[in-house]
Design a protein around this motif. Structure first.
Motif, mmCIF file in Angstrom:
data_model
loop_
_atom_site.group_PDB
_atom_site.id
_atom_site.type_symbol
_atom_site.label_atom_id
_atom_site.label_comp_id
_atom_site.label_asym_id
_atom_site.label_seq_id
_atom_site.Cartn_x
_atom_site.Cartn_y
_atom_site.Cartn_z
ATOM 1 N N VAL A 173 27.301 -0.252 -86.174
ATOM 2 C CA VAL A 173 26.246 -0.681 -85.085
ATOM 3 C C VAL A 173 26.527 -0.020 -84.016
ATOM 4 O O VAL A 173 25.541 0.679 -83.237
ATOM 5 C CB VAL A 173 26.095 -2.185 -85.283
ATOM 6 C CG1 VAL A 173 25.033 -2.572 -83.925
ATOM 7 C CG2 VAL A 173 25.526 -2.749 -86.480
ATOM 8 N N PHE A 174 27.545 -0.435 -83.368
ATOM 9 C CA PHE A 174 27.909 0.164 -81.779
ATOM 10 C C PHE A 174 28.315 1.587 -81.870
ATOM 11 O O PHE A 174 27.840 2.541 -81.042
ATOM 12 C CB PHE A 174 28.921 -0.560 -81.367
ATOM 13 C CG PHE A 174 28.478 -1.772 -80.735
ATOM 14 C CD1 PHE A 174 27.901 -2.097 -79.653
ATOM 15 C CD2 PHE A 174 28.854 -2.983 -81.528
ATOM 16 C CE1 PHE A 174 27.751 -3.340 -79.114
ATOM 17 C CE2 PHE A 174 28.402 -4.182 -81.091
ATOM 18 C CZ PHE A 174 27.927 -4.459 -79.807
ATOM 19 N N TYR A 175 28.726 2.252 -82.868
ATOM 20 C CA TYR A 175 29.414 3.615 -82.859
ATOM 21 C C TYR A 175 28.668 4.736 -84.171
ATOM 22 O O TYR A 175 29.308 5.701 -84.186
ATOM 23 C CB TYR A 175 30.799 3.576 -82.902
ATOM 24 C CG TYR A 175 31.558 3.235 -81.729
ATOM 25 C CD1 TYR A 175 31.643 3.987 -80.545
ATOM 26 C CD2 TYR A 175 31.704 2.138 -81.497
ATOM 27 C CE1 TYR A 175 32.118 3.802 -79.394
ATOM 28 C CE2 TYR A 175 32.665 1.746 -80.064
ATOM 29 C CZ TYR A 175 32.645 2.428 -79.344
ATOM 30 O OH TYR A 175 33.262 2.211 -78.250
ATOM 31 N N GLY A 176 27.979 4.027 -84.977
ATOM 32 C CA GLY A 176 27.545 4.758 -86.261
ATOM 33 C C GLY A 176 26.600 6.022 -85.679
ATOM 34 O O GLY A 176 26.838 6.866 -86.622
ATOM 35 N N SER A 177 25.992 6.129 -84.530
ATOM 36 C CA SER A 177 25.355 7.049 -84.168
ATOM 37 C C SER A 177 26.037 8.402 -83.939
ATOM 38 O O SER A 177 25.838 9.511 -84.063
ATOM 39 C CB SER A 177 24.443 6.813 -83.179
ATOM 40 O OG SER A 177 25.294 6.514 -81.826
ATOM 41 N N MET A 178 27.499 8.170 -83.746
ATOM 42 C CA MET A 178 28.266 9.206 -83.426
ATOM 43 C C MET A 178 28.395 10.027 -84.790
ATOM 44 O O MET A 178 28.985 11.187 -84.679
ATOM 45 C CB MET A 178 29.740 8.650 -83.008
ATOM 46 C CG MET A 178 29.983 8.029 -81.701
ATOM 47 S SD MET A 178 31.425 7.437 -81.447
ATOM 48 C CE MET A 178 32.518 8.853 -81.999
ATOM 49 N N LEU A 179 28.315 9.564 -85.816
ATOM 50 C CA LEU A 179 28.423 10.363 -87.119
ATOM 51 C C LEU A 179 27.516 11.579 -87.226
ATOM 52 O O LEU A 179 27.817 12.257 -87.983
ATOM 53 C CB LEU A 179 28.232 9.367 -88.414
ATOM 54 C CG LEU A 179 29.438 8.075 -88.527
ATOM 55 C CD1 LEU A 179 29.004 7.290 -89.643
ATOM 56 C CD2 LEU A 179 30.685 8.754 -88.629
ATOM 57 N N TRP A 180 26.578 11.448 -86.616
ATOM 58 C CA TRP A 180 25.735 12.787 -86.656
ATOM 59 C C TRP A 180 26.491 14.236 -85.941
ATOM 60 O O TRP A 180 26.288 15.242 -86.214
ATOM 61 C CB TRP A 180 24.551 12.596 -85.627
ATOM 62 C CG TRP A 180 23.486 11.590 -86.156
ATOM 63 C CD1 TRP A 180 23.243 10.278 -85.776
ATOM 64 C CD2 TRP A 180 22.468 11.876 -87.217
ATOM 65 N NE1 TRP A 180 22.167 9.948 -86.473
ATOM 66 C CE2 TRP A 180 21.769 10.684 -87.472
ATOM 67 C CE3 TRP A 180 22.448 12.895 -88.324
ATOM 68 C CZ2 TRP A 180 20.823 10.820 -88.409
ATOM 69 C CZ3 TRP A 180 21.424 12.715 -89.315
ATOM 70 C CH2 TRP A 180 20.685 11.766 -89.355
ATOM 71 N N GLY A 181 27.553 13.629 -85.376
ATOM 72 C CA GLY A 181 28.435 14.715 -85.046
ATOM 73 C C GLY A 181 29.166 15.596 -85.906
ATOM 74 O O GLY A 181 29.960 16.530 -85.555
ATOM 75 N N VAL A 182 29.183 15.104 -87.249
ATOM 76 C CA VAL A 182 29.752 15.959 -88.023
ATOM 77 C C VAL A 182 29.050 16.921 -88.536
ATOM 78 O O VAL A 182 29.300 17.914 -89.497
ATOM 79 C CB VAL A 182 29.860 15.082 -89.506
ATOM 80 C CG1 VAL A 182 30.820 13.725 -89.083
ATOM 81 C CG2 VAL A 182 28.881 14.585 -90.099
ATOM 82 N N LEU A 183 27.798 16.907 -88.308
ATOM 83 C CA LEU A 183 26.977 18.196 -88.512
ATOM 84 C C LEU A 183 26.832 19.337 -87.508
ATOM 85 O O LEU A 183 27.191 18.894 -86.140
ATOM 86 C CB LEU A 183 25.374 17.789 -88.493
ATOM 87 C CG LEU A 183 25.108 16.656 -89.567
ATOM 88 C CD1 LEU A 183 23.613 16.194 -89.470
ATOM 89 C CD2 LEU A 183 25.464 17.256 -91.079
ATOM 90 N N PRO A 184 26.723 20.681 -87.903
ATOM 91 C CA PRO A 184 26.723 21.691 -86.762
ATOM 92 C C PRO A 184 25.711 21.455 -85.573
ATOM 93 O O PRO A 184 24.396 21.093 -86.155
ATOM 94 C CB PRO A 184 26.533 23.008 -87.726
ATOM 95 C CG PRO A 184 26.834 22.524 -89.223
ATOM 96 C CD PRO A 184 26.486 20.881 -89.197
ATOM 97 N N SER A 185 26.023 21.591 -84.578
ATOM 98 C CA SER A 185 25.182 21.475 -83.379
ATOM 99 C C SER A 185 25.541 22.658 -82.359
ATOM 100 O O SER A 185 25.177 23.802 -82.512
ATOM 101 C CB SER A 185 24.986 20.215 -82.795
ATOM 102 O OG SER A 185 26.293 19.906 -82.455
#
Length: 228
Positions: A173-185
């Motif tokens: 819940v608190f840190y799950g949004s960080m997982l978008w960081g595994v995608l190229p950006s």
């Protein structure tokens, strides 16, 4: 270091330990993660001193020891990259998740936490070395952060441990949004380190829950089959 209760001991398990021993686990975890993060600040300070004559924005003197993808000379960067950062801003961004997630990982026992970190460290480094952009140099502890994150999320499911599952859901819940960081950006961000750090965290959760899985299989085999 040994893990209290064997490899199967884990945060959230009911145990007959005294309040003093549980309090000691909290203290040991806090001291260990504060020591690790403190060391990162010392290393960055040394890098700043050694790089004082470099133009603003230029890589630090020690940053050259990071991972250089597919370069034999860059293989030792697998060992050093998580200890190096591209400036204070980079280190500041990693500090809070390192403290929070690292504390929770080490709370299950220093031996288990170090073992999980070692698996993440190697998988993240090798994956980055194999897939990173040619000519780039990868540094930063964010690969460890992503590994700790997925480790905390998945370990309870592998071990079928209710306490760990609850902790994992809270972390999600608190840190799950960080997982978008595994995608190229952003090309300046090592998404490869994030991705393989996360893969390493899942692998660490699987490997370090093996005792619990074996016990479940043994209990299932030993259970009497009901007859009519």
């Amino acid at each position: 270091m040994s893990v209290s209760g064997g490899v199967g001991a884990s945060f959230g398990n009911a145990s007959p330990g005294t309040g003093a021993s549980r309090g000691g686990s909290w203290v040991r975890a806090a001291v260990a993660i504060l020591g690790f993060v403190g060391a990162l600040y010392v290393i960055e300070g040394v890098d700043m001193v050694l790089s004082h004559d470099r133009p603003p924005g230029a890589p630090g003197e020690l940053d050259a020891a990071g991972i250089e993808p597919r370069e034999v000379a860059g293989l030792d960067g697998i060992l050093w990259a998580p200890l190096l950062h591209g400036g204070w801003e980079h280190l500041f961004a990693n500090t809070l998740p390192l403290l929070v997630l690292g504390f929770l990982v080490l709370l299950s026992g220093l031996g288990r936490g170090i073992a999980a970190t070692a698996i993440i460290w190697v998988i993240a480094g090798v994956g980055t070395w194999l897939t990173g952009s040619a000519g780039s140099v990868h540094v930063g502890a964010s690969s460890i952060v992503f590994g700790w994150l997925t480790y905390l999320i998945c370990r309870g499911w592998f071990a079928r441990n209710v306490g760990q599952i609850v902790v994992g859901l809270v972390i999600l819940v608190f840190y799950g949004s960080m997982l978008w960081g595994v995608l190229p950006s952003d090309p300046r961000i090592s998404w490869q380190g994030h991705l393989f750090g996360a893969v390493g965290g899942v692998l660490a959760g699987w490997v370090l829950s093996s005792d619990e899985r074996r016990r479940r299989r043994g209990a299932s085999v030993g259970r009497a089959v009901p007859t009519r």
